[in-house]
Scaffold this active site. Structure first.
Site, PDB file in Angstrom:
ATOM      1  N   LYS A 120       6.502  -8.019 -12.690  1.00 42.44           N
ATOM      2  CA  LYS A 120       5.809  -8.108 -11.409  1.00 42.44           C
ATOM      3  C   LYS A 120       6.795  -7.772 -10.308  1.00 42.44           C
ATOM      4  CE  LYS A 120       5.969 -10.852  -8.585  1.00 42.44           C
ATOM      5  NZ  LYS A 120       6.793 -11.015  -7.312  1.00 42.44           N
ATOM      6  N   THR A 148      13.109  -8.293  -6.197  1.00 41.82           N
ATOM      7  CA  THR A 148      12.242  -9.466  -6.290  1.00 41.82           C
ATOM      8  C   THR A 148      11.226  -9.200  -7.352  1.00 41.82           C
ATOM      9  OG1 THR A 148      10.873 -11.094  -5.235  1.00 41.82           O
ATOM     10  CG2 THR A 148      10.578  -8.920  -4.471  1.00 41.82           C
ATOM     11  N   GLU A 205       4.953  -2.047  -1.833  1.00 37.78           N
ATOM     12  CA  GLU A 205       4.033  -2.468  -0.773  1.00 37.78           C
ATOM     13  C   GLU A 205       3.790  -1.328   0.215  1.00 37.78           C
ATOM     14  OE1 GLU A 205       5.047  -7.230  -0.910  1.00 37.78           O
ATOM     15  OE2 GLU A 205       6.117  -5.950   0.505  1.00 37.78           O
ATOM     16  N   ASN A 220       3.535  -7.471   4.762  1.00 40.73           N
ATOM     17  CA  ASN A 220       4.550  -8.508   4.908  1.00 40.73           C
ATOM     18  C   ASN A 220       4.323  -9.367   6.138  1.00 40.73           C
ATOM     19  OD1 ASN A 220       6.811  -8.331   2.764  1.00 40.73           O
ATOM     20  ND2 ASN A 220       6.229  -6.219   3.190  1.00 40.73           N
TER      21      ASN A 220
END
Length: 412
Positions: A182, A193, A279, A407
């Site tokens: 992920k 991350t 993202e 974000n």
């Protein structure tokens, strides 16, 4: 929206003998979503991992390191999404310990044989009561063919689940390698991350498996960047159950090169899937640097280009403002770089455009050619430093308006 990536169908993710997975809705942070995964490991497997280098690393990272260092059989992994259990001090460590104790009691193993993983919002306490209450549902769901469901249950801002699987023949034995990961933002090498889990039914001695997980990370998750941020919870785990009958004591063992290739291949596929789902990403970019004196200086140049928000926003707009690439090469801290020897190309879909050479714009370069390449979904920036034979690849994406939106609203 992802860039040329879709989650493999459940039947394309091969079960790994000695591994069972189960998922549940625990309501860790949001209701009505799978957010808790239990991975059960049969006795006798070897487990190795590498973790974030962030000094604010999360409580579960500390505990994973301790449990792996003990040398005991690891019998379970527990993964929650929604809350990272990072920046939570002593309370966070107790939460991670209580999680391991609950899993141990449920499966009849010691708490020290459980590895905990968390991902999500930092600085918020982990709701251990909800997590523990959902664990029996994970246990009841345990099956060998639940990789597809588990890949969905570990997502945060991911728009798609990420998983990969391969089978190879080694010494007349079929060896399976399957994994999931992920990650979509706060992605930078060392490590991103991300959570990554790869399992194989090959048997691998513990020292060799630790070498393998480091090499696999170095060739995959440590070659990606979305936004240049290194997170607090990053973890990459490789599990070798030995159930296939193919066993490897050292790197010289016959057939080990094929196993290594399969594990690294799965890890690289998972890592690239993270970038393809970056993202707000609309383009997947490979920065291929060659002609360096060593791999590290090639990587330094690759990261300088891939981390640059000016380069990444230019790619989003398909704007051939390619002086930004030269600027990034120039500040990559490569000692005594002779810029007159550097050449830069843009490539996509069979088009190979020489952009810069001899210290400036290539005589053959036309801006409309650069713009045409930059409109593609998949782009290669190739840099020849002209000073050696080393090379390295870094994988990144563009930087769009949606990155800011995602974000800005992350905790909403």
């Amino acid at each position: 929206m992802t860039v040329n990536y879709a989650t493999p169908a459940p039947e394309k993710l091969f079960p790994v003998a000695g591994i069972r997975l189960g998922v549940a809705e625990a309501g860790i942070r949001k209701a009505d979503r799978r957010d808790l995964t239990l991975l059960e490991v049969e006795s006798g497997a070897t487990v190795a991992g590498v973790f974030t280098q962030n000094r604010f690393c999360a409580a579960p990272v500390h505990l994973c390191r301790q449990h792996l260092a003990s040398g005991r059989d690891i019998r379970a992994l527990v993964i929650n999404t929604g809350i990272a259990n990072a920046g939570t001090g002593d309370e966070g460590m107790r939460a991670a310990q209580d999680t391991c104790a609950a899993v141990g009691q449920l499966l009849g193993v010691d708490a020290g044989q459980v590895l905990p993983f968390s991902t999500g919002v930092i600085l918020e306490p982990l709701p251990v009561d909800r997590l523990v209450a959902a664990l029996p549902r994970c246990r009841d769901d345990l099956q060998a063919d639940r990789w597809h469901a588990a890949a969905h249950a570990i997502m945060t801002t991911d728009t798609v689940a990420k998983a990969a699987s391969r089978r190879v023949e080694i010494d007349s034995k079929t060896v399976t390698v399957t994994g999931m990961s992920k990650g979509a933002g706060m992605i930078k090498p060392n490590m991103a991350t991300m959570l990554g889990f790869v399992a194989t039914d090959a048997g691998v001695a513990a020292p060799l498996l630790q070498q393998l997980v480091r090499e696999a990370a170095d060739e995959s998750f440590n070659c990606i960047t979305v936004d240049g941020d290194t997170s607090t919870n990053d973890s990459f785990i490789v599990i070798a159950t030995g159930r296939s009958g193919a066993t490897f004591a050292d790197a010289a063992a016959p057939g080990y090169a094929r196993l290594r290739e399969a594990v690294v291949g799965v890890a690289r596929e998972l890592a690239q899937a993270i970038v393809r789902d970056g993202e707000g990403a609309t383009k997947f970019i490979t920065v291929a640097v060659e002609g360096g004196r060593d791999r590290e200086e090639c990587r330094a140049v690759g990261y300088a280009i891939a981390h640059s928000p000016l380069v990444k926003t230019a790619f989003f707009a398909s704007d051939p403002n390619l002086g930004r690439i030269l600027a990034a090469i120039g500040y990559a801290r490569v000692d005594d770089l002779a810029v007159d020897n550097v050449r830069v190309w843009l490539s996509s879909a069979g088009h190979d455009v020489l952009v810069a050479e001899k210290g400036g714009r290539a005589a053959s370069y036309r801006e409309e050619d650069g713009a045409r390449v930059m409109q593609s979904k998949e782009i290669i920036v190739r840099v020849d430093l002209g000073r050696g034979k080393a090379s390295a690849n870094v994988y990144t994406c563009d930087l769009s308006y949606d990155y800011v939106k995602i974000n800005a609203d992350y905790r909403s």
